[in-house]
Design a protein around this motif. Structure first.
Motif, PDB file in Angstrom:
ATOM      1  N   ALA A 122      52.066 -51.806  -0.101  1.00 23.17           N
ATOM      2  CA  ALA A 122      52.160 -50.411   0.347  1.00 23.17           C
ATOM      3  C   ALA A 122      51.589 -50.271   1.760  1.00 23.17           C
ATOM      4  N   ARG A 123      50.529 -51.001   2.025  1.00 22.87           N
ATOM      5  CA  ARG A 123      49.926 -50.962   3.366  1.00 22.87           C
ATOM      6  C   ARG A 123      50.934 -51.458   4.413  1.00 22.87           C
ATOM      7  N   LEU A 124      51.616 -52.555   4.102  1.00 22.64           N
ATOM      8  CA  LEU A 124      52.616 -53.097   5.034  1.00 22.64           C
ATOM      9  C   LEU A 124      53.811 -52.149   5.166  1.00 22.64           C
ATOM     10  N   THR A 125      54.112 -51.441   4.091  1.00 20.41           N
ATOM     11  CA  THR A 125      55.249 -50.505   4.134  1.00 20.41           C
ATOM     12  C   THR A 125      54.941 -49.313   5.046  1.00 20.41           C
ATOM     13  N   LEU A 126      53.686 -48.874   5.047  1.00 16.91           N
ATOM     14  CA  LEU A 126      53.306 -47.805   5.983  1.00 16.91           C
ATOM     15  C   LEU A 126      53.524 -48.291   7.417  1.00 16.91           C
ATOM     16  N   LYS A 127      53.152 -49.536   7.657  1.00 24.94           N
ATOM     17  CA  LYS A 127      53.315 -50.122   8.984  1.00 24.94           C
ATOM     18  C   LYS A 127      54.803 -50.144   9.374  1.00 24.94           C
ATOM     19  N   ILE A 128      55.649 -50.556   8.431  1.00 21.92           N
ATOM     20  CA  ILE A 128      57.096 -50.573   8.687  1.00 21.92           C
ATOM     21  C   ILE A 128      57.570 -49.157   9.019  1.00 21.92           C
ATOM     22  N   GLY A 129      57.139 -48.205   8.209  1.00 23.87           N
ATOM     23  CA  GLY A 129      57.589 -46.820   8.388  1.00 23.87           C
ATOM     24  C   GLY A 129      57.202 -46.244   9.736  1.00 23.87           C
ATOM     25  N   PHE A 130      55.946 -46.463  10.125  1.00 26.88           N
ATOM     26  CA  PHE A 130      55.482 -45.872  11.382  1.00 26.88           C
ATOM     27  C   PHE A 130      55.950 -46.659  12.606  1.00 26.88           C
ATOM     28  N   ARG A 131      56.079 -47.984  12.464  1.00 26.31           N
ATOM     29  CA  ARG A 131      56.438 -48.798  13.643  1.00 26.31           C
ATOM     30  C   ARG A 131      57.947 -48.989  13.811  1.00 26.31           C
ATOM     31  N   TYR A 132      58.687 -49.123  12.685  1.00 24.23           N
ATOM     32  CA  TYR A 132      60.126 -49.455  12.795  1.00 24.23           C
ATOM     33  C   TYR A 132      61.074 -48.337  12.397  1.00 24.23           C
ATOM     34  N   GLY A 181      49.096 -38.089   1.122  1.00 23.61           N
ATOM     35  CA  GLY A 181      49.856 -38.225   2.361  1.00 23.61           C
ATOM     36  C   GLY A 181      49.072 -38.914   3.459  1.00 23.61           C
ATOM     37  N   VAL A 182      49.831 -39.420   4.417  1.00 20.71           N
ATOM     38  CA  VAL A 182      49.230 -40.003   5.618  1.00 20.71           C
ATOM     39  C   VAL A 182      50.174 -39.746   6.786  1.00 20.71           C
ATOM     40  N   VAL A 183      49.610 -39.449   7.959  1.00 21.14           N
ATOM     41  CA  VAL A 183      50.447 -39.251   9.147  1.00 21.14           C
ATOM     42  C   VAL A 183      50.174 -40.396  10.124  1.00 21.14           C
ATOM     43  N   LYS A 184      51.125 -40.577  11.020  1.00 22.56           N
ATOM     44  CA  LYS A 184      51.083 -41.723  11.932  1.00 22.56           C
ATOM     45  C   LYS A 184      49.744 -41.824  12.688  1.00 22.56           C
ATOM     46  N   GLU A 185      49.246 -40.668  13.147  1.00 24.06           N
ATOM     47  CA  GLU A 185      48.008 -40.678  13.926  1.00 24.06           C
ATOM     48  C   GLU A 185      46.838 -41.223  13.089  1.00 24.06           C
ATOM     49  N   ASP A 186      46.766 -40.813  11.809  1.00 26.53           N
ATOM     50  CA  ASP A 186      45.696 -41.314  10.927  1.00 26.53           C
ATOM     51  C   ASP A 186      45.826 -42.821  10.790  1.00 26.53           C
ATOM     52  N   PHE A 187      47.055 -43.247  10.545  1.00 27.57           N
ATOM     53  CA  PHE A 187      47.302 -44.663  10.262  1.00 27.57           C
ATOM     54  C   PHE A 187      46.947 -45.526  11.463  1.00 27.57           C
ATOM     55  N   GLU A 188      47.378 -45.105  12.640  1.00 24.36           N
ATOM     56  CA  GLU A 188      47.160 -45.915  13.842  1.00 24.36           C
ATOM     57  C   GLU A 188      45.686 -45.962  14.231  1.00 24.36           C
ATOM     58  N   SER A 189      44.928 -44.928  13.838  1.00 26.69           N
ATOM     59  CA  SER A 189      43.508 -44.966  14.216  1.00 26.69           C
ATOM     60  C   SER A 189      42.727 -45.688  13.122  1.00 26.69           C
TER      61      SER A 189
END
Ligand SMILES: CC(C)(COP(=O)(O)OP(=O)(O)OC[C@H]1O[C@@H](n2cnc3c(N)ncnc32)[C@H](O)[C@@H]1OP(=O)(O)O)[C@@H](O)C(=O)NCCC(=O)NCCS
Length: 189
Positions: A122-132, A181-189
């Protein structure tokens, strides 16, 4: 809006990536070596007839079609050391139209439960979602008593946002779901 479905991400232990034709045997093995249904959220172990090459090809076609339409992105989860297909994850687009909002889904074959695979995938999937996939907001929604799914959402740093009333249709009526939920800004920081 930039979207790249061909790409996945890896950690030291697992890879999360779209299924390819060469994954048929490992996909089939994983289904056939499942234990019987473990709880009400688990899937039923399929019969040999349900995990044929024709079904697998149908799945690949469907995955590509849905990705091309920007509807849903579906990925296999693979243990890099053993090559086993331990499960699958998905990002279902809820709204684009400037909001770029998707639902995260995860399912691990029950013979691999409680080994941290869902959390890692799931952690890697968040990365896919926000980056790709150019997403801004990713949610996971589940039944109020689904401890496993809630455990994964919490483990990947999603915040509990509340309960959506009568949100999901099931055979006995509309069900309340708890939303993380999580938003891109939270994830990237
Ligand atoms: C929910 C599911 C994805 C969890 O997969 P998993 O690989 O076992 O999860 P993890 O090992 O990463 O566990 C993460 C945390 O969730 C919690 N958890 C996982 N399964 C649990 C269970 N059955 N009961 C209570 N807590 C559980 C734990 O807190 C766990 O951390 P810990 O065991 O280190 O304390 C898996 O049970 C599954 O595929 N279920 C069927 C499909 C499904 O319901 N998907 C979610 C739809 S909303």
């Amino acid at each position: 809006m930039k979207v790249d479905y061909a790409k996945g991400f890896s950690s030291k232990r697992i890879a999360v990536r779209p299924y390819a034709r060469a994954d048929f045997q490992t996909w089939r093995e994983a289904h056939l070596s499942r234990l019987s249904k473990q709880n009400k959220f688990d899937s039923v172990k399929p019969s040999v007839k349900e995990v044929t090459l024709a079904k697998f090809k149908e799945m690949l076609k469907k995955n590509n079609k849905r990705a091309m339409r920007d509807e849903c992105y579906y990925y296999g989860v693979f243990d890099k050391k053993t090559g086993e297909n331990v499960g699958a994850v998905s990002l279902y687009i809820l709204i684009r139209k400037g909001l770029h909002w998707a639902n995260l889904g995860y399912e691990i074959h029950n013979q691999y439960w409680r080994q941290g695979y869902a959390t890692e995938a799931a952690r890697l999937t968040l990365k896919i979602g926000f980056r790709y996939l150019s997403l801004h907001r990713i949610e996971a929604a589940m039944e109020l008593d689904h401890k496993g799914s809630i455990g994964v959402a919490r483990a990947i740093g999603m915040r509990r946002e509340g309960i959506r009333r009568k949100f999901f249709p099931n055979p006995t009526g509309w069900e309340d779901l708890v939303v993380f939920g999580v938003v891109k800004e939270d994830f990237e920081s």
